[in-house]
Design an enzyme around this catalytic site. Structure first.
Site, PDB file in Angstrom:
ATOM      1  N   ASP A   1       0.840  -1.195   0.000  1.00 52.77           N
ATOM      2  CA  ASP A   1       0.000   0.000   0.000  1.00 52.77           C
ATOM      3  C   ASP A   1       0.882   1.255   0.000  1.00 52.77           C
ATOM      4  O   ASP A   1       2.074   1.181   0.326  1.00 52.77           O
ATOM      5  CB  ASP A   1      -0.862  -0.063   1.271  1.00 52.77           C
ATOM      6  CG  ASP A   1      -1.706   1.162   1.487  1.00 52.77           C
ATOM      7  OD1 ASP A   1      -2.201   1.732   0.509  1.00 52.77           O
ATOM      8  OD2 ASP A   1      -1.880   1.543   2.667  1.00 52.77           O
TER       9      ASP A   1
ATOM     10  N   ASP B   1      -0.285   5.159   0.928  1.00 55.98           N
ATOM     11  CA  ASP B   1      -0.510   6.148   1.999  1.00 55.98           C
ATOM     12  C   ASP B   1      -0.505   5.462   3.363  1.00 55.98           C
ATOM     13  O   ASP B   1      -1.238   4.497   3.598  1.00 55.98           O
ATOM     14  CB  ASP B   1      -1.852   6.869   1.808  1.00 55.98           C
ATOM     15  CG  ASP B   1      -1.921   7.594   0.481  1.00 55.98           C
ATOM     16  OD1 ASP B   1      -0.862   8.013  -0.019  1.00 55.98           O
ATOM     17  OD2 ASP B   1      -3.030   7.732  -0.061  1.00 55.98           O
TER      18      ASP B   1
ATOM     19  N   ASP C   1      -2.124  -0.240   5.877  1.00 56.80           N
ATOM     20  CA  ASP C   1      -2.417   0.332   7.198  1.00 56.80           C
ATOM     21  C   ASP C   1      -3.908   0.387   7.507  1.00 56.80           C
ATOM     22  O   ASP C   1      -4.292   0.678   8.645  1.00 56.80           O
ATOM     23  CB  ASP C   1      -1.820   1.746   7.324  1.00 56.80           C
ATOM     24  CG  ASP C   1      -2.426   2.723   6.343  1.00 56.80           C
ATOM     25  OD1 ASP C   1      -2.599   2.340   5.161  1.00 56.80           O
ATOM     26  OD2 ASP C   1      -2.739   3.860   6.735  1.00 56.80           O
TER      27      ASP C   1
HETATM   28  C1  LIG Z   1      -9.822   9.840   3.337  1.00 55.57           C
HETATM   29  C2  LIG Z   1      -8.523   9.129   3.625  1.00 55.57           C
HETATM   30  C3  LIG Z   1      -7.839   8.513   2.626  1.00 55.57           C
HETATM   31  N1  LIG Z   1      -6.663   7.888   2.876  1.00 55.57           N
HETATM   32  C4  LIG Z   1      -5.909   7.249   1.802  1.00 55.57           C
HETATM   33  C5  LIG Z   1      -6.106   5.779   1.669  1.00 55.57           C
HETATM   34  C6  LIG Z   1      -5.959   5.549   0.168  1.00 55.57           C
HETATM   35  O1  LIG Z   1      -4.606   5.378  -0.197  1.00 55.57           O
HETATM   36  P1  LIG Z   1      -3.769   4.025  -0.015  1.00 55.57           P
HETATM   37  O2  LIG Z   1      -4.538   2.894  -0.650  1.00 55.57           O
HETATM   38  O3  LIG Z   1      -2.473   4.286  -0.719  1.00 55.57           O
HETATM   39  O4  LIG Z   1      -3.576   3.867   1.449  1.00 55.57           O
HETATM   40  C7  LIG Z   1      -6.425   6.850  -0.445  1.00 55.57           C
HETATM   41  C8  LIG Z   1      -7.848   6.799  -0.977  1.00 55.57           C
HETATM   42  O5  LIG Z   1      -8.752   6.508   0.026  1.00 55.57           O
HETATM   43  O6  LIG Z   1      -6.307   7.829   0.552  1.00 55.57           O
HETATM   44  C9  LIG Z   1      -6.149   7.835   4.161  1.00 55.57           C
HETATM   45  O7  LIG Z   1      -5.084   7.223   4.361  1.00 55.57           O
HETATM   46  N2  LIG Z   1      -6.812   8.471   5.165  1.00 55.57           N
HETATM   47  C10 LIG Z   1      -7.987   9.133   4.959  1.00 55.57           C
HETATM   48  O8  LIG Z   1      -8.564   9.691   5.893  1.00 55.57           O
HETATM   49 MG   LIG Z   2      -2.955   3.174   3.288  1.00 56.13          MG
END
Ligand SMILES: Cc1cn([C@H]2C[C@H](OP(=O)(O)O)[C@@H](CO)O2)c(=O)[nH]c1=O
Ligand SMILES: [Mg+2]
Length: 194
Positions: free
Chosen positions: A13, A15, A144
């Site tokens: 992943d 974020d 996460d």
């Molecule tokens: C709205 C929100 C999105 N996100 C991230 C998760 C997703 O990315 P990733 O899949 O890379 O973790 C992306 C779209 O929801 O934004 C958060 O981490 N916290 C939040 O509060």
């Molecule tokens: Mg994430």
């Protein structure tokens, strides 16, 4: 092991795992709302930042995350750049598996540019951007989010990348940071035959 080859397939992943959304969010939020809540007010206990804060701040949170370019400004998590390269060296197939924030018009392209800039072009070429990670095959998904669900039963095991907001995640697999990727993943995946 992968159902088709003996090469383990690791999905990672973005974020909250490879790049620090929390820090970028609070930098922008505290600048835009100097009288508002601060990052130091307390640890996050729920995954979504907009659901953590008092409802009066929800629109403000969403507009920070919806701003064009926001996802291009996230910095790598300590150890992440090195770990990705080391996992490839281990002989594993490694792909980025990340969800776009659809109401941010540049989120997906910013994520690709961020991967190329901080991790190297080959990692942009290894990205899978999808709202439904259960569609993606893999042996493990390092994520996460406390529960990663979608329309299908996933074939991967969810390795929870530890954070204050995922303490109660149901998966038994947990990684406390990039420094311990080898200890966490090697027992789950083994090494390549070749
Ligand atoms: C709205 C929100 C999105 N996100 C991230 C998760 C997703 O990315 P990733 O899949 O890379 O973790 C992306 C779209 O929801 O934004 C958060 O981490 N916290 C939040 O509060
Ligand atoms: Mg994430």
């Amino acid at each position: 092991m992968s159902p088709l080859t003996s090469t383990p397939l690791v999905l990672v992943d973005m974020d909250g795992v490879l790049v620090d959304l929390e820090a970028a969010f609070w930098d922008a939020f505290e600048t835009a709302h100097p009288a508002g809540p601060r990052r130091t007010d307390g640890d996050r206990t729920v995954f979504r930042i907009d659901e953590q804060l008092d409802p009066q701040w929800r629109d403000a949170v969403r507009s920070i995350m919806a701003a064009p370019g926001f996802f291009g400004g996230l910095r790598p998590v300590p150890g992440a750049v090195e770990a990705l390269d080391e996992m490839l060296d281990e002989g594993w197939d490694v792909r980025i598996c990340t969800a776009p924030l659809l109401h941010n018009p540049t989120c997906a392209s910013d994520k690709l540019a961020s991967l190329a800039r901080h991790f190297g072009q080959r990692w942009a070429e290894r990205a899978v951007i999808t709202k439904d990670k259960t569609l993606v095959r893999g042996d493990v998904l390092i994520d996460d989010k406390p529960v990663v669900n979608g329309d299908w039963t996933p074939v991967w095991k969810h390795v929870v990348f530890a954070a204050t907001y995922n303490q109660a995640a149901p998966s038994p697999y947990r990684m406390t940071g990039w420094a311990s990727w080898r200890q966490t993943l090697t027992p789950l995946l083994g090494r390549t035959a070749a």
